[in-house]
Design an enzyme around this catalytic site. Structure first.
Site, mmCIF file in Angstrom:
data_model
loop_
_atom_site.group_PDB
_atom_site.id
_atom_site.type_symbol
_atom_site.label_atom_id
_atom_site.label_comp_id
_atom_site.label_asym_id
_atom_site.label_seq_id
_atom_site.Cartn_x
_atom_site.Cartn_y
_atom_site.Cartn_z
ATOM 1 N N SER A 182 -35.980 -8.516 -18.981
ATOM 2 C CA SER A 182 -36.858 -8.234 -20.109
ATOM 3 C C SER A 182 -36.240 -8.521 -21.472
ATOM 4 O O SER A 182 -36.949 -8.846 -22.410
ATOM 5 C CB SER A 182 -37.324 -6.786 -20.057
ATOM 6 O OG SER A 182 -36.218 -5.907 -20.086
ATOM 7 N N HIS A 210 -42.044 -8.621 -15.734
ATOM 8 C CA HIS A 210 -42.267 -9.707 -16.704
ATOM 9 C C HIS A 210 -42.632 -11.033 -16.053
ATOM 10 O O HIS A 210 -42.859 -12.016 -16.745
ATOM 11 C CB HIS A 210 -41.026 -9.885 -17.579
ATOM 12 C CG HIS A 210 -40.806 -8.716 -18.479
ATOM 13 N ND1 HIS A 210 -41.384 -8.594 -19.716
ATOM 14 C CD2 HIS A 210 -40.115 -7.561 -18.276
ATOM 15 C CE1 HIS A 210 -41.049 -7.451 -20.252
ATOM 16 N NE2 HIS A 210 -40.277 -6.796 -19.404
ATOM 17 N N LYS A 241 -48.076 -6.029 -18.970
ATOM 18 C CA LYS A 241 -47.523 -7.210 -19.631
ATOM 19 C C LYS A 241 -48.498 -8.385 -19.475
ATOM 20 O O LYS A 241 -49.555 -8.332 -20.061
ATOM 21 C CB LYS A 241 -46.129 -7.470 -19.092
ATOM 22 C CG LYS A 241 -45.138 -6.554 -19.822
ATOM 23 C CD LYS A 241 -44.310 -5.692 -19.003
ATOM 24 C CE LYS A 241 -43.574 -4.678 -19.873
ATOM 25 N NZ LYS A 241 -42.717 -3.799 -19.104
HETATM 26 C C1 LIG Z 1 -41.980 -2.532 -19.232
HETATM 27 C C2 LIG Z 1 -41.130 -2.414 -18.025
HETATM 28 C C3 LIG Z 1 -41.258 -1.335 -17.153
HETATM 29 C C4 LIG Z 1 -42.090 -0.135 -17.478
HETATM 30 O O1 LIG Z 1 -43.433 -0.397 -17.364
HETATM 31 P P1 LIG Z 1 -44.487 0.483 -18.176
HETATM 32 O O2 LIG Z 1 -45.766 0.210 -17.501
HETATM 33 O O3 LIG Z 1 -44.428 -0.011 -19.580
HETATM 34 O O4 LIG Z 1 -44.057 1.909 -18.054
HETATM 35 C C5 LIG Z 1 -40.560 -1.382 -15.980
HETATM 36 N N1 LIG Z 1 -39.715 -2.398 -15.679
HETATM 37 C C6 LIG Z 1 -39.517 -3.409 -16.540
HETATM 38 C C7 LIG Z 1 -38.576 -4.499 -16.187
HETATM 39 C C8 LIG Z 1 -40.203 -3.448 -17.733
HETATM 40 O O5 LIG Z 1 -40.000 -4.429 -18.599
#
Ligand SMILES: *Cc1c(COP(=O)(O)O)cnc(C)c1O
Length: 392
Positions: A182, A210, A241
């Protein structure tokens, strides 16, 4: 000011001195390439809405139809009250999408990691994480009570050492990594990881937060693109995302999903996702698999190529397609200064600092979307060249 607030003010001042204090910005716009902040427009290169779906009419229509039929709230946890049609629809869409036997939806990605690691692991087990794994995976690993080991980012040699160390122990070994990281925008060597975990009889969990929607046939993810999805016991992802909505999921065997719905505490003890959001997420899962999904991915990679070509010396792993472009600065306060300067010039990028990344590894996190036009990208490149010159 009472003593409690005074103490907290002192802590905030300390954060400020270190360049680590964070603040919320008030947005007035829909998600998209142009953000309205305090009445001023800025080009948005800071969200994870990689395909521009968070404002897509198809998703809104699905949400509104479900809102009319099922209301705003799910009413209770699903084990207590029941599953609404959008929950079942989302899970069957996810399972089909990921070519898995079954799927389980959670209210967030964070809750997904917490519940899943907590359910799978106990104090006799070992959990092995990539150094750059997301904070929710680190927190989940700690909370699980398993013995925690960390290998340097993508370092298969170090991982192998840890697996050798764990070999003689009682209990299970679970390796957890991301597929597209990320904050660095690079990829995990999933083929090699699968081969390694098979040699040692370990389990593997891959967080495709991602990469879902972006890689592989119909956007099924990086594991699918590399042909190793079937070798991963626990496939995790998020819906907030590229899928433009909110929530998290696990895909895998039916046994895994049945076990998690019994034992994952963040599933058992938490109100189900709002039905309208589940319906919108199901619509997103369908949309990314269409020809329009292919077109959005083509546009995204075209933008990524443009940015890499403009700053080849900064394009780490430049042959990899990635919507995340880290612009390493190092110093926290300098990163904040450059971020603010860009913002004054109409460009919004993330100024990412500890604890999101290591101390001294602060950076601008520039994220691209299929919704950006070539002109908007041109403006970004122009401002980056002018505004990132270090202050003296
Ligand atoms: C954003 C993210 C999460 C958390 O997800 P949310 O739905 O925002 O709580 C988990 N793992 C990774 C790699 C992320 O980038």
């Amino acid at each position: 000011m009472n003593a409690f607030d005074e103490e907290l003010r002192l802590r905030l001042d300390a954060l400020e001195t270190q360049g680590l204090r964070r603040e919320l910005r008030a947005l007035q716009s829909q998600p998209g390439p142009v953000a309205q902040i305090d009445g001023t427009p800025a080009l948005n290169f800071s969200s994870n809405d990689y395909l521009g779906l968070a404002g897509a009419p198809e998703l809104k229509a699905a949400a509104m139809a479900a809102l009319e039929r099922f209301g705003t709230g799910a009413g209770a946890a699903r084990l207590l009250y029941g599953s609404l049609p959008p929950h079942a629809e989302l899970e069957s869409a996810l399972a089909e999408f990921k070519r898995a036997e079954a799927a389980l939806a959670f209210s967030s990605g964070y809750a997904t990691a917490l519940g899943t690691l907590g359910a799978l692991l106990g104090k006799d087990d070992v959990v092995v994480l990539d150094k750059l794994a997301h904070a929710c995976i680190v927190d989940a690993a700690r909370l699980s009570g398993a013995k925690l080991r960390v290998f340097a980012h993508n370092d298969l040699g170090q991982l192998e050492e840890i697996l050798k160390w764990a070999e003689g122990r009682a209990g299970r070994v679970l390796i957890v990594t991301e597929s597209l990281f990320s904050m660095d925008g690079d990829h995990a060597p999933l083929r090699e990881l699968v081969a390694l975990k098979e040699r040692f009889g370990a389990w593997l969990m891959v967080d495709e937060a991602h990469s879902t929607g972006l890689y592989g046939a119909h956007g099924r993810g990086l594991a699918q693109e590399l042909g190793v999805a079937g070798g991963i016991e626990v496939q995790m992802g998020t819906l907030g995302k590229a899928l433009g909505t909110a929530g998290g999921y696990i895909c895998g065997s039916r046994a895994l999903v049945e076990y998690l719905l019994n034992r994952a505490r963040s599933f058992v003890f938490s109100t189900a996702p709002p039905p309208a959001i589940a319906a919108a997420a199901a619509a997103a899962v369908r949309l990314v698999q269409t020809a329009r999904g292919d077109e959005l991915r083509r546009e995204l990679w075209d933008r990524a190529q443009h940015l890499r070509a403009a700053f080849p010396e900064r394009a780490r792993g430049s042959r990899l397609r990635s919507p995340i472009f880290p612009w390493l600065i190092g110093d926290e306060s300098e990163t904040v200064r450059v971020g603010a300067q860009l913002r004054r010039n109409g460009i919004l990028v993330g100024a990412v600092r500890y604890p999101t990344v290591a101390r001294g590894a602060a950076r601008l996190r520039i994220t691209l979307s299929a919704a950006h036009t070539p002109e908007q990208l041109g403006k970004l490149c122009e401002r980056l060249a002018l505004d990132t010159i270090p202050s003296v």
